[in-house]
Scaffold this active site. Structure first.
Site, PDB file in Angstrom:
ATOM      1  N   ASP A  82      12.328 -53.810  75.692  1.00  0.00           N
ATOM      2  CA  ASP A  82      12.028 -52.102  75.244  1.00  0.00           C
ATOM      3  C   ASP A  82      11.872 -51.404  76.524  1.00  0.00           C
ATOM      4  O   ASP A  82      11.268 -51.715  77.343  1.00  0.00           O
ATOM      5  CB  ASP A  82      10.549 -52.194  74.584  1.00  0.00           C
ATOM      6  CG  ASP A  82      10.773 -52.541  73.151  1.00  0.00           C
ATOM      7  OD1 ASP A  82      11.748 -52.405  72.395  1.00  0.00           O
ATOM      8  OD2 ASP A  82       9.582 -52.933  72.379  1.00  0.00           O
ATOM      9  N   GLU A 112      14.205 -46.504  70.790  1.00  0.00           N
ATOM     10  CA  GLU A 112      13.683 -46.180  69.381  1.00  0.00           C
ATOM     11  C   GLU A 112      14.321 -44.818  69.008  1.00  0.00           C
ATOM     12  O   GLU A 112      14.104 -43.830  69.695  1.00  0.00           O
ATOM     13  CB  GLU A 112      12.296 -46.295  69.224  1.00  0.00           C
ATOM     14  CG  GLU A 112      11.611 -47.645  69.209  1.00  0.00           C
ATOM     15  CD  GLU A 112      10.131 -47.652  68.985  1.00  0.00           C
ATOM     16  OE1 GLU A 112       9.670 -46.612  68.583  1.00  0.00           O
ATOM     17  OE2 GLU A 112       9.556 -48.920  69.324  1.00  0.00           O
ATOM     18  N   GLU A 179      13.437 -51.681  60.836  1.00  0.00           N
ATOM     19  CA  GLU A 179      12.142 -52.244  60.687  1.00  0.00           C
ATOM     20  C   GLU A 179      11.571 -51.474  59.621  1.00  0.00           C
ATOM     21  O   GLU A 179      11.801 -50.224  59.297  1.00  0.00           O
ATOM     22  CB  GLU A 179      11.263 -51.807  61.879  1.00  0.00           C
ATOM     23  CG  GLU A 179       9.734 -52.211  61.677  1.00  0.00           C
ATOM     24  CD  GLU A 179       8.712 -52.207  62.871  1.00  0.00           C
ATOM     25  OE1 GLU A 179       7.539 -52.430  62.763  1.00  0.00           O
ATOM     26  OE2 GLU A 179       9.494 -51.917  64.077  1.00  0.00           O
TER      27      GLU A 179
END
Length: 269
Positions: A82, A112, A179
């Site tokens: 990440d 993200e 997600e």
């Protein structure tokens, strides 16, 4: 060592692949023995390792440190890392911080967002940095969402998420992670992009891969446990219980028995 090409081949052959978060060398070695296909060094370490309330305080130095530890312990799994909160706000930030974690041992970075990330994805890809884009419930934006909630509950919202996926794929995204979205949407997106592996967490069983936070699947989450979590440790016993739990998870992802209906969000879109 598993590569991005291997994950694409797994998808093309209609097989599934496993993914777990990992933050240290000993767990990484156990995952290697269990033949876990891919590892995510997640900024979830902010909560699971550092004891914080969210992922937001995690730094790029934290991510590089844990990436290097995992790489030293595992020479089998495909490794993603990440980029934490606000470390890819500008193109220069994205390049510099991606370089840091790639040099620490990552094979791919994860960011993200949605369509607005397209330029970032394009620039990173052009510079030899494979990108996974995380969509749906994105923890770095938890304050925008007002909490950890199911996303894309309506057809309109689902179509918006599909448009975001299409935009980042056209920009060069090599992998998608969904997600906390309805199972139907996870299936749709997986089928819409035949050359792009799709990993799900709370996105149904028809995505190409599954990921869980390792503490969750070992039953080390104290308090509320997300609907999409299964405790694989509970099913094991003895001195090799953790290793057996990893093996059981890997097998359940491969044979499609995880996630089961009780770990899936069923919403008619």
């Amino acid at each position: 060592m598993i590569s991005l090409s291997d994950l694409k081949k797994i998808k093309a052959e209609g097989r599934k692949f496993s993914c777990l978060t990992c933050y240290d060398a000993s767990m990484a070695k156990a995952m290697e023995i269990a033949e876990i296909d891919s590892i995510l060094i997640g900024d979830s370490l902010g909560m699971t390792v550092q004891g914080r309330d969210s992922t937001l305080p995690v730094t790029i130095e934290d991510m590089a440190y844990h990436t290097a530890a995992v790489r030293r312990g595992n020479n089998h799994s495909f490794i993603m890392t990440d980029l934490p909160f606000m470390t890819y706000a500008t193109l220069n930030d994205a390049l510099v911080n991606s370089k840091t974690v790639m040099q620490a041992g990552a094979q791919m970075v994860k960011v993200e967002g949605g369509a607005w990330l397209s330029e970032t994805v394009e620039v990173l890809t052009r510079n030899g940095i494979p990108v996974c884009v995380h969509l749906g419930l994105t923890p770095q934006s938890v304050h925008v969402f007002g909490g950890y909630k199911l996303q894309a509950r309506t057809r309109e919202a689902a179509d918006k998420l599909i448009a975001d996926c299409r935009a980042v794929v056209e920009a060069g995204a090599a992998l998608l992670l969904l997600e906390c979205v309805p199972a139907q949407l996870g299936k749709e997106i997986t089928e819409l992009f035949p050359e792009i592996p799709v990993i799900g967490i709370g996105a149904g069983h028809e995505t190409d891969g599954q990921v869980l936070v390792v503490q969750d699947m070992l039953g080390l989450t104290f308090g509320r446990v997300a609907k999409f979590v299964r405790n694989f440790m509970k099913e094991q016993s003895g001195e090799t219980a953790i290793l057996d739990a990893f093996k059981a998870y890997h097998a359940a992802v491969k044979d499609g028995s995880f996630p089961a209906p009780e770990q899936t969000f069923q919403v008619e879109l």
